[in-house]
Enzyme design. Sequence first.
Site, PDB file in Angstrom:
ATOM      1  N   LYS A 188       0.842  -1.207   0.000  1.00 38.31           N
ATOM      2  CA  LYS A 188       0.000   0.000   0.000  1.00 38.31           C
ATOM      3  C   LYS A 188       0.874   1.255   0.000  1.00 38.31           C
ATOM      4  CE  LYS A 188      -3.488   2.767   0.060  1.00 38.31           C
ATOM      5  NZ  LYS A 188      -4.434   3.258   1.021  1.00 38.31           N
ATOM      6  N   ASN A 192       0.744   4.866  -2.318  1.00 36.25           N
ATOM      7  CA  ASN A 192       0.815   6.254  -1.846  1.00 36.25           C
ATOM      8  C   ASN A 192       2.127   6.934  -2.250  1.00 36.25           C
ATOM      9  OD1 ASN A 192      -0.639   4.631   0.795  1.00 36.25           O
ATOM     10  ND2 ASN A 192      -1.777   6.186  -0.313  1.00 36.25           N
ATOM     11  N   GLU A 273       1.935  13.804   4.800  1.00 32.08           N
ATOM     12  CA  GLU A 273       2.472  12.574   5.401  1.00 32.08           C
ATOM     13  C   GLU A 273       3.736  12.097   4.671  1.00 32.08           C
ATOM     14  OE1 GLU A 273      -1.399  10.335   4.997  1.00 32.08           O
ATOM     15  OE2 GLU A 273      -1.045   9.954   7.112  1.00 32.08           O
TER      16      GLU A 273
HETATM   17  P1  NAD Z   1      -8.102  13.694   7.347  1.00 28.06           P
HETATM   18  O1  NAD Z   1      -7.110  14.765   7.074  1.00 28.06           O
HETATM   19  O2  NAD Z   1      -9.424  13.781   6.639  1.00 28.06           O
HETATM   20  O3  NAD Z   1      -8.399  13.639   8.910  1.00 28.06           O
HETATM   21  C1  NAD Z   1      -7.337  13.456   9.812  1.00 28.06           C
HETATM   22  C2  NAD Z   1      -7.487  14.471  10.937  1.00 28.06           C
HETATM   23  O4  NAD Z   1      -7.278  15.805  10.433  1.00 28.06           O
HETATM   24  C3  NAD Z   1      -8.882  14.488  11.570  1.00 28.06           C
HETATM   25  O5  NAD Z   1      -8.700  14.679  12.961  1.00 28.06           O
HETATM   26  C4  NAD Z   1      -9.555  15.687  10.953  1.00 28.06           C
HETATM   27  O6  NAD Z   1     -10.548  16.265  11.789  1.00 28.06           O
HETATM   28  C5  NAD Z   1      -8.389  16.640  10.787  1.00 28.06           C
HETATM   29  N1  NAD Z   1      -8.621  17.597   9.705  1.00 28.06           N
HETATM   30  C6  NAD Z   1      -9.081  17.327   8.447  1.00 28.06           C
HETATM   31  N2  NAD Z   1      -9.171  18.459   7.721  1.00 28.06           N
HETATM   32  C7  NAD Z   1      -8.762  19.462   8.540  1.00 28.06           C
HETATM   33  C8  NAD Z   1      -8.635  20.876   8.375  1.00 28.06           C
HETATM   34  N3  NAD Z   1      -8.947  21.471   7.203  1.00 28.06           N
HETATM   35  N4  NAD Z   1      -8.173  21.587   9.405  1.00 28.06           N
HETATM   36  C9  NAD Z   1      -7.862  20.998  10.590  1.00 28.06           C
HETATM   37  N5  NAD Z   1      -7.949  19.667  10.816  1.00 28.06           N
HETATM   38  C10 NAD Z   1      -8.396  18.916   9.808  1.00 28.06           C
HETATM   39  O7  NAD Z   1      -7.378  12.305   7.078  1.00 28.06           O
HETATM   40  P2  NAD Z   1      -7.888  11.032   6.234  1.00 28.06           P
HETATM   41  O8  NAD Z   1      -7.888  11.364   4.790  1.00 28.06           O
HETATM   42  O9  NAD Z   1      -9.072  10.493   6.877  1.00 28.06           O
HETATM   43  O10 NAD Z   1      -6.634  10.054   6.464  1.00 28.06           O
HETATM   44  C11 NAD Z   1      -6.432   9.316   7.662  1.00 28.06           C
HETATM   45  C12 NAD Z   1      -5.387   8.250   7.355  1.00 28.06           C
HETATM   46  O11 NAD Z   1      -5.936   7.360   6.369  1.00 28.06           O
HETATM   47  C13 NAD Z   1      -4.104   8.821   6.733  1.00 28.06           C
HETATM   48  O12 NAD Z   1      -3.002   8.048   7.126  1.00 28.06           O
HETATM   49  C14 NAD Z   1      -4.345   8.653   5.247  1.00 28.06           C
HETATM   50  O13 NAD Z   1      -3.152   8.583   4.483  1.00 28.06           O
HETATM   51  C15 NAD Z   1      -5.081   7.326   5.241  1.00 28.06           C
HETATM   52  N6  NAD Z   1      -5.913   7.082   4.047  1.00 28.06           N
HETATM   53  C16 NAD Z   1      -6.635   8.076   3.489  1.00 28.06           C
HETATM   54  C17 NAD Z   1      -7.432   7.799   2.378  1.00 28.06           C
HETATM   55  C18 NAD Z   1      -8.298   8.849   1.767  1.00 28.06           C
HETATM   56  O14 NAD Z   1      -8.857   8.614   0.684  1.00 28.06           O
HETATM   57  N7  NAD Z   1      -8.510   9.996   2.391  1.00 28.06           N
HETATM   58  C19 NAD Z   1      -7.459   6.505   1.860  1.00 28.06           C
HETATM   59  C20 NAD Z   1      -6.724   5.499   2.496  1.00 28.06           C
HETATM   60  C21 NAD Z   1      -5.952   5.810   3.603  1.00 28.06           C
HETATM   61  C1  AOT Z   2      -5.933   5.562  -2.482  1.00 27.23           C
HETATM   62  N1  AOT Z   2      -5.761   6.742  -1.781  1.00 27.23           N
HETATM   63  O1  AOT Z   2      -4.665   5.960   0.028  1.00 27.23           O
HETATM   64  C2  AOT Z   2      -6.587   4.489  -1.916  1.00 27.23           C
HETATM   65  O2  AOT Z   2      -5.759   9.118  -0.690  1.00 27.23           O
HETATM   66  O3  AOT Z   2      -4.241   8.530   0.767  1.00 27.23           O
HETATM   67  C3  AOT Z   2      -5.044   8.276  -0.129  1.00 27.23           C
HETATM   68  C4  AOT Z   2      -5.135   6.867  -0.608  1.00 27.23           C
HETATM   69  C5  AOT Z   2      -6.732   3.320  -2.660  1.00 27.23           C
HETATM   70  C6  AOT Z   2      -6.273   3.255  -3.949  1.00 27.23           C
HETATM   71  C7  AOT Z   2      -5.638   4.370  -4.511  1.00 27.23           C
HETATM   72  C8  AOT Z   2      -5.490   5.504  -3.774  1.00 27.23           C
END
Ligand code: NAD
Ligand code: AOT
Length: 312
Positions: A188, A192, A273
């Site tokens: 994964k 990323n 990140e």
């Molecule tokens: P996110 O940024 O949406 O949320 C994480 C934290 O940041 C939360 O506490 C949220 O309230 C805060 N936050 C969000 N926007 C903000 C702003 N504008 N100002 C202040 N605080 C804010 O994070 P996420 O996308 O949910 O990701 C969480 C984990 O999952 C990460 O490690 C990410 O890489 C991973 N991930 C994300 C995705 C995706 O599509 N977003 C997919 C797979 C994995």
């Molecule tokens: C993603 N995206 O993990 C998930 O936005 O951080 C992210 C993330 C699955 C497949 C391709 C991209």
Amino acid sequence: MKITIVGAGGMGSRFALMLHRSGADVTLVDGWQANVDAIRADGLQADFNGTPVVAKLPIYTPADIATSGVQADLIIAFTKSNQLADMFAQIRPIIHPDTYVLCLLNGLGHEDVLGQFVARDHLLLGITMWTAGMTGPGHVRLLGDGEVELQNFAPAGHAFALDVVSVFKQAGLNPKYSPDVRASIWRKACVNGTLNSLCALLDCNIGQLGQTREATPFLREIIAEFATVAAADGVTLDQDEVCHHVAETFTADIAAHYPSMHQDLVVNHRLTEVDFINGAVVRKGQQHGIPTPYNTMLTQLIHAKEQLVHAQ
Ligand code: NAD
Ligand code: AOT
């Protein structure tokens, strides 16, 4: 199973909503006050594949949760990587000897951070291919499908990991018990390490990146560095399979997704990140004497852009 999700951003909200809709007992913790206030006032509001959905869920700030009396069998970590240590330091009072912690963050090395707060035999690790995006405090857009791979970090956590798989299955989260979660995490991280940093730098979504002539050569070079460093770290990655896995996203439903690093850097001017993804490969490469020029340059370019947009 009582579940507390720490980090109610895009992904924490997705998992909370899907688990809640399947009947699970879910509590949220979040450090963004505006988000906490919005969810308390109006519930968690989602565009769930085109349908507006509202879920009334209990939500606490990290400071409040310590005195809330909330008990969790499972804590799911869904902060950003750079928020993880601080969040767990704050929620430490709700981590009891029988509490399990599941980490589904992107990136490498989170077990080292979480190992400071939870015993190895109560730690579960995983990855997810689900996506999500916040459109404002208390509002998320949840499109498409995904899956989860997870495994107990130490043998004693096996039975509980299977229970989590069963709860996630009930919620439609498409979970799989991973026979080798370290390999799942590196695989994964390759997704990323290519899509997140390139889409953030080029200001494009996954499909648009895939339409450039440079996309495939970029993938090969970046993933070759990941695979060489992973091998030195004891994890074998099949480079062709991983390149294919990433390239498949160029034309899949997910092609319209802007990776979370794009959402952070380009849309919201937040710190990224990258140090836990490309930057982690650079650091591990240095430890093993392996050069990582592509990942070094990507990390530097993301940091330069963070400075240009005054990311916080
Ligand atoms: P996110 O940024 O949406 O949320 C994480 C934290 O940041 C939360 O506490 C949220 O309230 C805060 N936050 C969000 N926007 C903000 C702003 N504008 N100002 C202040 N605080 C804010 O994070 P996420 O996308 O949910 O990701 C969480 C984990 O999952 C990460 O490690 C990410 O890489 C991973 N991930 C994300 C995705 C995706 O599509 N977003 C997919 C797979 C994995
Ligand atoms: C993603 N995206 O993990 C998930 O936005 O951080 C992210 C993330 C699955 C497949 C391709 C991209």
